[in-house]
Write a protein that holds these residues in place. Structure first.
Motif, PDB file in Angstrom:
ATOM      1  N   ILE A 236       0.885  -1.221  -0.028  1.00  0.00           N
ATOM      2  CA  ILE A 236       0.034   0.025   0.073  1.00  0.00           C
ATOM      3  C   ILE A 236       0.888   1.253  -0.014  1.00  0.00           C
ATOM      4  N   GLU A 237       0.659   2.256  -0.991  1.00  0.00           N
ATOM      5  CA  GLU A 237       1.292   3.422  -0.998  1.00  0.00           C
ATOM      6  C   GLU A 237       0.603   4.519  -0.741  1.00  0.00           C
ATOM      7  N   LEU A 238       0.455   5.138   0.275  1.00  0.00           N
ATOM      8  CA  LEU A 238      -0.569   6.134   0.829  1.00  0.00           C
ATOM      9  C   LEU A 238      -0.076   7.644   0.216  1.00  0.00           C
ATOM     10  N   THR A 239      -1.051   8.100  -0.465  1.00  0.00           N
ATOM     11  CA  THR A 239      -0.930   9.455  -1.166  1.00  0.00           C
ATOM     12  C   THR A 239      -1.787  10.413  -0.456  1.00  0.00           C
ATOM     13  N   GLU A 240      -3.026  10.134   0.127  1.00  0.00           N
ATOM     14  CA  GLU A 240      -3.896  10.984   0.541  1.00  0.00           C
ATOM     15  C   GLU A 240      -4.438  10.726   1.974  1.00  0.00           C
ATOM     16  N   HIS A 241      -3.896   9.918   2.643  1.00  0.00           N
ATOM     17  CA  HIS A 241      -4.112   9.528   3.955  1.00  0.00           C
ATOM     18  C   HIS A 241      -2.811   9.245   4.823  1.00  0.00           C
ATOM     19  N   SER A 242      -3.178   9.500   6.170  1.00  0.00           N
ATOM     20  CA  SER A 242      -1.873   9.682   7.097  1.00  0.00           C
ATOM     21  C   SER A 242      -1.499   8.292   7.462  1.00  0.00           C
ATOM     22  N   ALA A 243      -2.437   7.083   7.473  1.00  0.00           N
ATOM     23  CA  ALA A 243      -2.015   5.868   8.112  1.00  0.00           C
ATOM     24  C   ALA A 243      -3.015   4.805   7.457  1.00  0.00           C
ATOM     25  N   PHE A 244      -2.553   3.664   7.487  1.00  0.00           N
ATOM     26  CA  PHE A 244      -3.832   2.595   7.291  1.00  0.00           C
ATOM     27  C   PHE A 244      -3.560   1.351   8.031  1.00  0.00           C
ATOM     28  N   LEU A 245      -4.476   0.448   8.254  1.00  0.00           N
ATOM     29  CA  LEU A 245      -4.457  -0.641   9.058  1.00  0.00           C
ATOM     30  C   LEU A 245      -5.168  -1.530   8.197  1.00  0.00           C
ATOM     31  N   TRP A 246      -4.654  -3.019   8.624  1.00  0.00           N
ATOM     32  CA  TRP A 246      -5.481  -4.057   7.929  1.00  0.00           C
ATOM     33  C   TRP A 246      -6.028  -4.528   9.244  1.00  0.00           C
ATOM     34  N   LEU A 247      -7.565  -4.803   9.451  1.00  0.00           N
ATOM     35  CA  LEU A 247      -8.292  -5.170  10.459  1.00  0.00           C
ATOM     36  C   LEU A 247      -8.981  -6.342  10.115  1.00  0.00           C
ATOM     37  N   ASP A 248      -9.518  -7.214  11.163  1.00  0.00           N
ATOM     38  CA  ASP A 248     -10.388  -8.140  10.862  1.00  0.00           C
ATOM     39  C   ASP A 248     -11.695  -7.489  10.544  1.00  0.00           C
ATOM     40  N   LYS A 249     -12.746  -8.157  10.029  1.00  0.00           N
ATOM     41  CA  LYS A 249     -14.069  -7.639   9.632  1.00  0.00           C
ATOM     42  C   LYS A 249     -14.725  -6.727  10.707  1.00  0.00           C
ATOM     43  N   ASN A 250     -14.803  -7.388  11.786  1.00  0.00           N
ATOM     44  CA  ASN A 250     -15.638  -6.583  13.033  1.00  0.00           C
ATOM     45  C   ASN A 250     -14.498  -5.440  13.540  1.00  0.00           C
ATOM     46  N   GLN A 251     -13.403  -5.399  13.625  1.00  0.00           N
ATOM     47  CA  GLN A 251     -12.594  -4.400  13.832  1.00  0.00           C
ATOM     48  C   GLN A 251     -12.724  -3.363  12.927  1.00  0.00           C
ATOM     49  N   ALA A 252     -12.734  -3.526  11.482  1.00  0.00           N
ATOM     50  CA  ALA A 252     -12.833  -2.698  10.569  1.00  0.00           C
ATOM     51  C   ALA A 252     -14.033  -2.061  10.690  1.00  0.00           C
ATOM     52  N   MET A 253     -15.462  -2.640  10.717  1.00  0.00           N
ATOM     53  CA  MET A 253     -16.741  -2.219  10.931  1.00  0.00           C
ATOM     54  C   MET A 253     -16.823  -1.291  12.264  1.00  0.00           C
ATOM     55  N   ASP A 254     -15.830  -1.634  13.348  1.00  0.00           N
ATOM     56  CA  ASP A 254     -16.138  -0.697  14.406  1.00  0.00           C
ATOM     57  C   ASP A 254     -14.945   0.569  14.201  1.00  0.00           C
ATOM     58  N   LYS A 255     -14.092   0.674  13.343  1.00  0.00           N
ATOM     59  CA  LYS A 255     -13.056   1.680  13.087  1.00  0.00           C
ATOM     60  C   LYS A 255     -13.721   2.817  12.180  1.00  0.00           C
ATOM     61  N   VAL A 256     -14.428   2.196  11.184  1.00  0.00           N
ATOM     62  CA  VAL A 256     -14.853   3.305  10.147  1.00  0.00           C
ATOM     63  C   VAL A 256     -15.898   4.186  10.500  1.00  0.00           C
ATOM     64  N   TRP A 257     -15.962   5.274  10.144  1.00  0.00           N
ATOM     65  CA  TRP A 257     -16.716   6.576  10.616  1.00  0.00           C
ATOM     66  C   TRP A 257     -18.234   6.342  10.051  1.00  0.00           C
ATOM     67  N   SER A 258     -18.350   6.171   8.614  1.00  0.00           N
ATOM     68  CA  SER A 258     -19.433   6.245   8.086  1.00  0.00           C
ATOM     69  C   SER A 258     -20.368   5.017   7.941  1.00  0.00           C
ATOM     70  N   PRO A 259     -21.751   5.098   8.418  1.00  0.00           N
ATOM     71  CA  PRO A 259     -22.617   3.856   8.369  1.00  0.00           C
ATOM     72  C   PRO A 259     -22.839   3.120   7.219  1.00  0.00           C
ATOM     73  N   SER A 260     -22.717   3.649   5.981  1.00  0.00           N
ATOM     74  CA  SER A 260     -22.672   3.070   4.720  1.00  0.00           C
ATOM     75  C   SER A 260     -21.333   2.246   4.490  1.00  0.00           C
ATOM     76  N   ASN A 261     -20.159   2.677   4.978  1.00  0.00           N
ATOM     77  CA  ASN A 261     -18.924   2.214   5.200  1.00  0.00           C
ATOM     78  C   ASN A 261     -19.105   0.813   6.056  1.00  0.00           C
TER      79      ASN A 261
END
Length: 157
Positions: free
Chosen positions: A111-136
């Motif tokens: 992963i080469e970030l250009t527009e974000h300050s960090a990235f994480l690989w999370l399991d499905k439940n952790q990712a759902m908890d981490k993202v901000w938007s309900p549609s995400n």
């Protein structure tokens, strides 16, 4: 439409790997806002073209060159544009149309970030908890399989 304004249409692309880990990105302008790849449709682009471009711009993943398959989830969301971003859109635009896609990549995909300050690989439940938007959150829940199939690559040789 004035060229300074964004089109109130976007693509949301949930990226996950062979192990079921979901990629989430931290916005530069809001450290509490984590999301999947997302971006505004440009003039003369289809939502699929927007998704491919945004994945490359935000992560460096070239879908075609890596022989990945972008999945059109056939899901469209409507949501209110955040007040802090509304100045980017025409004065009468209050709602954004979001087209949802999914993309499975290999484990350890660079992963080469250009527009974000960090990235994480999370399991499905952790990712759902981490993202901000309900549609995400919903896109991760609906379109990331609990046990992804291993990718099969076609050799060019």
């Amino acid at each position: 439409m004035n060229s300074q304004w964004r089109i109130p249409e976007s693509a949301l692309i949930v990226i996950y790997d062979d192990a079921g880990q979901v990629l989430v990105l931290q916005r530069n302008d809001d450290p509490l806002f984590w999301q999947s790849v997302t971006g505004t449709r440009e003039v003369d682009e289809t939502p699929c073209q927007t998704a491919q471009r945004e994945v490359f711009e935000e992560t460096g993943i070239d879908i075609a060159a890596l022989h990945y398959q972008l999945i059109d989830c056939k899901k469209t969301n409507l949501y209110e544009i955040r007040p802090r971003w509304r100045h980017r859109y025409p004065p009468d635009a209050a709602v954004n149309t979001e087209y949802v896609f999914a993309l499975q990549v290999a484990v350890a995909q660079n992963i080469e970030l250009t527009e974000h300050s960090a990235f994480l690989w999370l399991d499905k439940n952790q990712a759902m908890d981490k993202v901000w938007s309900p549609s995400n959150k919903e896109a991760i829940m609906l379109f990331v399989p609990d046990q992804p199939a291993m990718l099969n690559f076609v050799s060019d040789t």
